[in-house]
Design a protein around this motif. Structure first.
Motif, mmCIF file in Angstrom:
data_model
loop_
_atom_site.group_PDB
_atom_site.id
_atom_site.type_symbol
_atom_site.label_atom_id
_atom_site.label_comp_id
_atom_site.label_asym_id
_atom_site.label_seq_id
_atom_site.Cartn_x
_atom_site.Cartn_y
_atom_site.Cartn_z
ATOM 1 N N ALA A 1 0.583 -1.115 -0.097
ATOM 2 C CA ALA A 1 0.070 -0.153 -0.154
ATOM 3 C C ALA A 1 0.737 1.228 0.070
ATOM 4 N N MET A 2 1.911 1.205 0.955
ATOM 5 C CA MET A 2 2.947 2.455 0.982
ATOM 6 C C MET A 2 3.608 2.697 -0.386
ATOM 7 N N VAL A 3 3.947 1.618 -1.189
ATOM 8 C CA VAL A 3 4.669 1.731 -2.334
ATOM 9 C C VAL A 3 3.539 2.127 -3.409
ATOM 10 N N CYS A 4 2.264 1.895 -3.542
ATOM 11 C CA CYS A 4 1.348 2.384 -4.486
ATOM 12 C C CYS A 4 0.928 3.870 -4.199
ATOM 13 N N LEU A 5 0.524 4.104 -2.645
ATOM 14 C CA LEU A 5 0.067 5.308 -2.321
ATOM 15 C C LEU A 5 1.207 6.377 -2.108
ATOM 16 N N LEU A 6 2.349 6.156 -1.994
ATOM 17 C CA LEU A 6 3.345 7.132 -1.496
ATOM 18 C C LEU A 6 4.581 7.074 -2.458
ATOM 19 N N ALA A 7 4.990 5.692 -2.327
ATOM 20 C CA ALA A 7 6.514 5.660 -2.992
ATOM 21 C C ALA A 7 6.496 5.968 -4.410
ATOM 22 N N PHE A 8 5.330 5.412 -5.288
ATOM 23 C CA PHE A 8 5.357 5.569 -6.882
ATOM 24 C C PHE A 8 5.192 6.950 -7.009
ATOM 25 N N PRO A 9 4.146 7.607 -6.381
ATOM 26 C CA PRO A 9 3.844 9.127 -6.948
ATOM 27 C C PRO A 9 5.237 9.917 -6.792
ATOM 28 N N MET A 10 5.794 9.696 -5.596
ATOM 29 C CA MET A 10 7.002 10.470 -5.208
ATOM 30 C C MET A 10 8.327 10.127 -6.118
ATOM 31 N N LEU A 11 8.275 8.745 -6.713
ATOM 32 C CA LEU A 11 9.383 8.300 -7.567
ATOM 33 C C LEU A 11 9.244 9.061 -8.987
ATOM 34 N N VAL A 12 7.903 9.432 -9.482
ATOM 35 C CA VAL A 12 7.603 10.093 -10.694
ATOM 36 C C VAL A 12 8.084 11.556 -10.616
ATOM 37 N N ALA A 13 7.841 12.166 -9.095
ATOM 38 C CA ALA A 13 8.151 13.415 -8.720
ATOM 39 C C ALA A 13 9.740 13.659 -9.053
ATOM 40 N N GLU A 14 10.516 12.763 -8.253
ATOM 41 C CA GLU A 14 11.963 12.799 -8.373
ATOM 42 C C GLU A 14 12.593 12.774 -9.582
ATOM 43 N N LEU A 15 11.915 11.722 -10.277
ATOM 44 C CA LEU A 15 12.674 11.587 -11.607
ATOM 45 C C LEU A 15 12.251 12.967 -12.661
ATOM 46 N N THR A 16 11.251 13.442 -12.459
ATOM 47 C CA THR A 16 10.824 14.610 -13.386
ATOM 48 C C THR A 16 11.670 15.831 -12.651
ATOM 49 N N ILE A 17 11.834 16.132 -11.481
ATOM 50 C CA ILE A 17 12.646 17.089 -10.736
ATOM 51 C C ILE A 17 14.127 17.035 -11.652
ATOM 52 N N GLY A 18 14.716 15.643 -11.502
ATOM 53 C CA GLY A 18 15.964 15.497 -12.116
ATOM 54 C C GLY A 18 16.246 15.610 -13.699
ATOM 55 N N ARG A 19 15.154 15.225 -14.460
ATOM 56 C CA ARG A 19 15.328 15.499 -15.711
ATOM 57 C C ARG A 19 15.107 16.901 -16.072
ATOM 58 N N TYR A 20 14.493 17.691 -15.291
ATOM 59 C CA TYR A 20 14.222 18.947 -15.856
ATOM 60 C C TYR A 20 15.444 19.820 -15.492
#
Length: 444
Positions: A50-69
């Protein structure tokens, strides 16, 4: 934001294997089964997913996007999305680098134990029994030497750069690790006692349900996916603009979670197989014994049941465990190294030697003060440090970063983003739900 001279992963597969390699390591194979065994098995498993789906995955997208930008180290990437908060960006970036460095300092010690387990099997095969006993024993000199060996190996890979070092090692070695996992899980299911472990792992006992379990599961999810410490941000900065970030993040999270679940399917049944062979797993009060060294107690006992074949399987398994640990450790060292290269314009070799040497020194201090520092550093960095940094990053992405710039960045690899269900949910989710969820878990 672009940087034409910046190193990049040469393929999507290379990135997925490198990011999965960063995620798949001791967090899955050592941390997850230990946490599951200590927190009631199935209950922890379900909360973790549940934590992976509800918190970790959305934050994984956020961190990857910050880095690529940002196309930079954590400080530079955070400055790019928060131009009016330069001091805050520096503090947050430094906190991420320190977290990654301190995680690597204890990680290298545990990985050194894996090097010892691998070497011990090799020495036994060639008949050097006393040497095998020494590298498998828990001693100051042994712990220090094995940690230094592992750190030197990590430094060697990072010194070779993104494509020739990180990507090359990850793409060749991760698939082999997955295959061996599958073979060992099938084997352990054929042994006496395995079904007891499987029952503990898959049938929930809600007596273990508690607020502390949520905190542990959240910390484990962040640790396992390398969130909140700059690693994913740095890897994101090496990602080409035509990659679909949400889809790629989902693939990385799925691989990581499957490996964690697989590690549980291996380790928890192996605990009860070892118990069948006289290894004491639980105290009289029913508490797990030696939770920090569970993998090093249970797996050798399991391999012993296989006779001569067990030595070979043990050799291969611990070699691949070292590889899994290495693919994670190189991502952690890359965080401060990338920052040093960006900030001081120094050569990669200079940055690797100086920063790697400093982290090795910190790890040595932990070795000399093991009882007082080892568990403390783990708790401060993984249970609290990573989720707190993740909270700040969620607030930055949700409330500070210009929504149109965020949209344009993700759209580069996902042209139909604006009409997708993902875009209808994710921005609001990261802006509101993730921070509230994190705060509720912390203050529960």
């Amino acid at each position: 934001m672009t940087s034409t001279s910046r190193a990049q992963f040469s393929s999507k597969f290379g990135f997925i294997m490198a990011a999965a390699g960063s995620a798949v390591g001791l967090g899955n194979i050592w941390g997850f089964p230990t946490q599951a065994a200590s927190n009631g098995g199935a209950v922890f498993l379900f909360v973790y997913i549940a934590m992976v789906c509800l918190l970790a995955f959305p934050m994984l997208v956020a961190e990857l996007t910050i880095g690529r930008y940002g196309q930079s180290d954590p400080i530079g990437s955070i400055k790019a999305i928060w131009p009016k908060g330069k001091k805050g960006a520096v503090l947050l970036g430094l906190a991420a680098m320190l977290t990654a460095s301190f995680i690597l300092s204890f990680y290298a010690i545990v990985a050194g134990w894996l090097v010892g387990a691998f070497a011990g099997s090799a020495f036994e095969i060639v008949g050097l029994q006393k040497t095998a006993e020494w590298v498998n024993s828990f001693g100051l000199t042994r712990n220090l030497l094995l940690m230094v060996i592992f750190m030197l190996t990590t430094m060697h890979v990072v010194k070779n750069g993104v494509h020739d070092g990180i990507e090359r090692w990850s793409t060749r070695l991760m698939p082999v690790l997955f295959l061996l996992f599958f073979v060992l899980i099938i084997y352990i299911f054929t042994q006496n006692g395995a079904m007891q472990g499987l029952e503990m792992y898959l049938v929930p006992n809600f007596a273990h349900f508690s607020p502390e379990l949520f905190v542990s599961a959240m910390g484990q999810a962040f640790f396992s996916l390398s969130l909140g410490c700059g690693t994913i941000m740095v890897y994101g900065s090496y990602l080409s603009k035509d990659i679909n970030i949400p889809k790629t993040a989902a693939q990385v999270a799925a691989i990581d979670t499957v490996v964690a679940i697989g590690a549980g399917l291996l380790i928890l049944p192996a605990m009860f197989v070892a118990k069948e062979h006289g290894v004491q797993i639980f105290s009289e009060a029913g508490e797990l014994l030696s939770s920090d060294t569970l993998v090093f107690t249970v797996l050798p006992a399991m391999f012993d049941t296989m006779g001569e074949t067990g030595l070979v399987v043990s050799l291969i398994f611990f070699l691949l465990m070292v590889i899994a640990a290495l693919t994670s450790s190189i991502s952690m060292l890359e965080v401060p190294v990338a920052s040093a290269i960006e900030a001081f314009k120094c050569k990669r070799t200079t940055a690797v030697l100086s920063i790697g040497g400093l982290i090795t020194l910190i790890a040595a201090i932990i070795v000399f003060n093991f009882g007082a520092l080892f568990g403390l550093v783990i708790k401060v960095t993984t249970v609290y440090g990573q989720p707190i940094l993740g909270l700040f990053l969620a607030l930055l992405v949700g409330w500070v970063w210009n929504r149109n710039k965020l949209l344009e960045e993700i759209k580069q690899g996902y042209p139909e983003l604006e009409t997708s269900l993902f875009w209808k949910i994710w921005p609001v989710y990261v802006r509101v739900v993730c921070p509230i969820f994190m705060l509720l878990v912390f203050f529960a």
